[in-house]
Design a protein around this motif. Structure first.
Motif, PDB file in Angstrom:
ATOM      1  N   UNK A  16       0.838  -1.201   0.000  1.00 51.07           N
ATOM      2  CA  UNK A  16       0.000   0.000   0.000  1.00 51.07           C
ATOM      3  C   UNK A  16       0.871   1.248   0.000  1.00 51.07           C
ATOM      4  N   UNK A  17       0.582   2.175  -0.913  1.00 48.33           N
ATOM      5  CA  UNK A  17       1.405   3.380  -1.056  1.00 48.33           C
ATOM      6  C   UNK A  17       0.750   4.626  -0.472  1.00 48.33           C
ATOM      7  N   UNK A  18      -0.486   4.511   0.006  1.00 48.09           N
ATOM      8  CA  UNK A  18      -1.150   5.639   0.640  1.00 48.09           C
ATOM      9  C   UNK A  18      -0.878   5.673   2.131  1.00 48.09           C
ATOM     10  N   UNK A  19      -1.466   6.650   2.796  1.00 45.69           N
ATOM     11  CA  UNK A  19      -1.253   6.782   4.241  1.00 45.69           C
ATOM     12  C   UNK A  19      -2.204   5.900   5.036  1.00 45.69           C
ATOM     13  N   UNK A  20      -3.430   5.734   4.555  1.00 45.95           N
ATOM     14  CA  UNK A  20      -4.402   4.889   5.242  1.00 45.95           C
ATOM     15  C   UNK A  20      -5.547   4.569   4.289  1.00 45.95           C
ATOM     16  N   UNK A  21      -6.267   3.491   4.591  1.00 41.98           N
ATOM     17  CA  UNK A  21      -7.389   3.112   3.740  1.00 41.98           C
ATOM     18  C   UNK A  21      -7.997   1.808   4.208  1.00 41.98           C
ATOM     19  N   UNK A  22      -9.226   1.563   3.773  1.00 36.30           N
ATOM     20  CA  UNK A  22      -9.937   0.345   4.147  1.00 36.30           C
ATOM     21  C   UNK A  22     -10.347  -0.408   2.897  1.00 36.30           C
ATOM     22  N   UNK A  23     -10.052  -1.702   2.859  1.00 39.21           N
ATOM     23  CA  UNK A  23     -10.481  -2.571   1.770  1.00 39.21           C
ATOM     24  C   UNK A  23     -11.312  -3.696   2.352  1.00 39.21           C
ATOM     25  N   UNK A  24     -12.524  -3.870   1.822  1.00 41.04           N
ATOM     26  CA  UNK A  24     -13.361  -4.966   2.293  1.00 41.04           C
ATOM     27  C   UNK A  24     -13.298  -6.163   1.364  1.00 41.04           C
ATOM     28  N   UNK A  25     -12.601  -6.011   0.212  1.00 47.04           N
ATOM     29  CA  UNK A  25     -12.522  -7.119  -0.737  1.00 47.04           C
ATOM     30  C   UNK A  25     -11.098  -7.599  -0.986  1.00 47.04           C
ATOM     31  N   UNK A  26     -10.170  -7.209  -0.114  1.00 42.78           N
ATOM     32  CA  UNK A  26      -8.812  -7.757  -0.098  1.00 42.78           C
ATOM     33  C   UNK A  26      -8.425  -7.977   1.363  1.00 42.78           C
ATOM     34  N   UNK A  27      -7.446  -8.829   1.576  1.00 41.17           N
ATOM     35  CA  UNK A  27      -6.995  -9.119   2.941  1.00 41.17           C
ATOM     36  C   UNK A  27      -5.669  -8.419   3.209  1.00 41.17           C
ATOM     37  N   UNK A  28      -5.687  -7.433   4.081  1.00 41.44           N
ATOM     38  CA  UNK A  28      -4.460  -6.799   4.553  1.00 41.44           C
ATOM     39  C   UNK A  28      -3.922  -7.652   5.691  1.00 41.44           C
ATOM     40  N   UNK A  29      -2.807  -8.347   5.460  1.00 44.15           N
ATOM     41  CA  UNK A  29      -2.376  -9.350   6.437  1.00 44.15           C
ATOM     42  C   UNK A  29      -1.016  -9.059   7.066  1.00 44.15           C
ATOM     43  N   UNK A  30      -0.389  -7.920   6.735  1.00 46.65           N
ATOM     44  CA  UNK A  30       0.900  -7.608   7.330  1.00 46.65           C
ATOM     45  C   UNK A  30       1.190  -6.127   7.335  1.00 46.65           C
ATOM     46  N   UNK A  31       2.037  -5.709   8.276  1.00 44.00           N
ATOM     47  CA  UNK A  31       2.425  -4.312   8.435  1.00 44.00           C
ATOM     48  C   UNK A  31       3.944  -4.197   8.510  1.00 44.00           C
ATOM     49  N   UNK A  32       4.470  -3.058   8.071  1.00 47.99           N
ATOM     50  CA  UNK A  32       5.886  -2.783   8.258  1.00 47.99           C
ATOM     51  C   UNK A  32       6.216  -2.860   9.747  1.00 47.99           C
ATOM     52  N   UNK A  33       7.382  -3.386  10.068  1.00 53.70           N
ATOM     53  CA  UNK A  33       7.700  -3.721  11.458  1.00 53.70           C
ATOM     54  C   UNK A  33       7.870  -2.493  12.341  1.00 53.70           C
ATOM     55  N   UNK A  34       8.581  -1.460  11.863  1.00 51.82           N
ATOM     56  CA  UNK A  34       8.810  -0.304  12.721  1.00 51.82           C
ATOM     57  C   UNK A  34       9.000   0.959  11.899  1.00 51.82           C
ATOM     58  N   UNK A  35       9.324   2.056  12.566  1.00 48.44           N
ATOM     59  CA  UNK A  35       9.444   3.360  11.911  1.00 48.44           C
ATOM     60  C   UNK A  35      10.583   3.390  10.892  1.00 48.44           C
ATOM     61  N   UNK A  36      11.661   2.648  11.158  1.00 52.09           N
ATOM     62  CA  UNK A  36      12.765   2.593  10.196  1.00 52.09           C
ATOM     63  C   UNK A  36      12.302   1.997   8.872  1.00 52.09           C
ATOM     64  N   UNK A  37      11.471   0.963   8.946  1.00 48.59           N
ATOM     65  CA  UNK A  37      10.952   0.348   7.727  1.00 48.59           C
ATOM     66  C   UNK A  37      10.005   1.296   6.997  1.00 48.59           C
ATOM     67  N   UNK A  38       9.205   2.042   7.736  1.00 53.08           N
ATOM     68  CA  UNK A  38       8.322   3.011   7.099  1.00 53.08           C
ATOM     69  C   UNK A  38       9.129   4.107   6.397  1.00 53.08           C
ATOM     70  N   UNK A  39      10.227   4.526   7.016  1.00 52.58           N
ATOM     71  CA  UNK A  39      11.100   5.515   6.383  1.00 52.58           C
ATOM     72  C   UNK A  39      11.727   4.955   5.106  1.00 52.58           C
ATOM     73  N   UNK A  40      12.124   3.681   5.143  1.00 56.37           N
ATOM     74  CA  UNK A  40      12.709   3.046   3.967  1.00 56.37           C
ATOM     75  C   UNK A  40      11.690   2.952   2.840  1.00 56.37           C
ATOM     76  N   UNK A  41      10.468   2.575   3.179  1.00 59.30           N
ATOM     77  CA  UNK A  41       9.421   2.470   2.162  1.00 59.30           C
ATOM     78  C   UNK A  41       9.116   3.847   1.570  1.00 59.30           C
ATOM     79  N   UNK A  42       9.066   4.865   2.421  1.00 57.66           N
ATOM     80  CA  UNK A  42       8.831   6.222   1.921  1.00 57.66           C
ATOM     81  C   UNK A  42       9.983   6.672   1.028  1.00 57.66           C
ATOM     82  N   UNK A  43      11.196   6.263   1.357  1.00 57.01           N
ATOM     83  CA  UNK A  43      12.349   6.600   0.518  1.00 57.01           C
ATOM     84  C   UNK A  43      12.205   5.984  -0.872  1.00 57.01           C
ATOM     85  N   UNK A  44      11.643   4.781  -0.962  1.00 57.95           N
ATOM     86  CA  UNK A  44      11.376   4.159  -2.259  1.00 57.95           C
ATOM     87  C   UNK A  44      10.361   4.981  -3.049  1.00 57.95           C
TER      88      UNK A  44
END
Length: 299
Positions: A208-236
């Motif tokens: 997911x490339x947005x900041x937040x959102x809800x999907x009722x027809x897909x399964x969101x089953x994992x999250x980035x582990x910590x803030x460092x990973x979120x920074x890395x993803x944002x860097x991408x």
């Protein structure tokens, strides 16, 4: 002397037994499945590498997590690419390029999911089988039970919602099909009839490339582990934006070149009962976003 020697022998035996018990407990602990397994995803883009770590929520979505862990253990995703870069998600896990010098549209190849997950007789070899053609489970589908709201699946005290970098299942099956399948809803073997479109996931997933959102027809089953990973993803994401500005538009902020090119792709699905499959529009990145490898860090 005999009594002393016997005491020493008894003490040594006791220590050996204790050590064996500790070792057995250690092996048992290692073999246990955690509520939140962890994986790493290594992505390369435009000469840079981005290492991300995720927690997967097995306690909420047990069959989904088991399915993707099984594919990861097969090294299935290594070398695949992001093939569909949408407005709020990047979709990957099913396509690849044979080399780095490619035409992004003409040279995009679909990975043969069935070749990896079926035997020579066409039987599904995955351990986590959850979709069937019949209630008696005589004929297995090579797809995944959709653990999300539109498929009548619920999580106690609410499930996950999308946030930056979250990972979820994805499929292209048309939602207007009336085809039904049987799904195994839990480990007790309870069966239920559901729409095939919601139980058609094979290997595709989205980040997911947005900041937040809800999907009722897909399964969101994992999250980035910590803030460092979120920074890395944002860097991408920032690197993709910079590539679009500098490389595609020559630094012109009013340039009209986009990061993706639209292409009509035909999805083949042996389980779909209709006579023909609708074409799907992919937003294919103009520069490769490669999923170099995905590894399990903790089961």
């Amino acid at each position: 002397m005999t009594k002393t020697l016997g005491g020493r022998v008894a003490k040594i035996v006791s220590l050996l037994i204790a050590a064996m018990l500790v070792l057995m407990v250690s092996f048992a602990f290692v073999g246990c499945e955690s509520k939140r397994p962890e994986i790493s995803i290594r992505i390369t883009f435009n000469g840079e590498t981005y290492d991300l770590e995720y927690q997967l929520y097995r306690n909420m979505y047990p069959q989904t997590v088991a399915h993707y862990l099984e594919l990861i253990d097969m090294d299935y995703f290594d070398g695949t690419v992001i093939h569909d870069y949408q407005s709020s998600r990047m979709v990957g896990g099913g396509y690849y390029y044979e080399n780095s010098d490619v035409d992004v549209v003409d040279d995009l190849l679909e990975k043969d999911y069935d070749a990896v997950t079926k035997d020579a007789d066409g039987n599904v070899t995955l351990e986590n089988i959850s979709v069937w053609a019949d209630e008696n489970k005589d004929t297995a589908y090579n797809t995944l039970y959709g653990e999300f709201a539109d498929n009548a699946f619920s999580v106690e005290n609410n499930g996950l919602t999308n946030s930056l970098g979250s990972i979820g299942t994805y499929y292209y099956t048309p939602k207007n099909t009336s085809q039904k399948v049987y799904v195994q809803r839990n480990s007790d073997g309870e069966m239920d009839m559901r729409s095939y479109c919601y139980n058609a996931t094979t290997s595709l997933f989205y980040l997911y490339t947005g900041s937040s959102g809800t999907d009722s027809n897909y399964c969101t089953f994992g999250m980035l582990k910590d803030s460092d990973d979120r920074e890395t993803f944002q860097a991408l994401l920032d690197a993709i934006e910079e590539y679009t500005l500098e490389t595609l538009n020559g630094g012109d902020e009013e340039g009209t070149e986009t990061f993706t090119v639209e292409s009509q792709m035909t999805i083949e699905d042996e389980y779909w009962a209709e006579s023909s499959y609708e074409d799907v529009t992919f937003n294919i990145p103009r520069a490769q976003i490669v999923i170099e490898e995905i590894r399990v860090l903790k089961y």
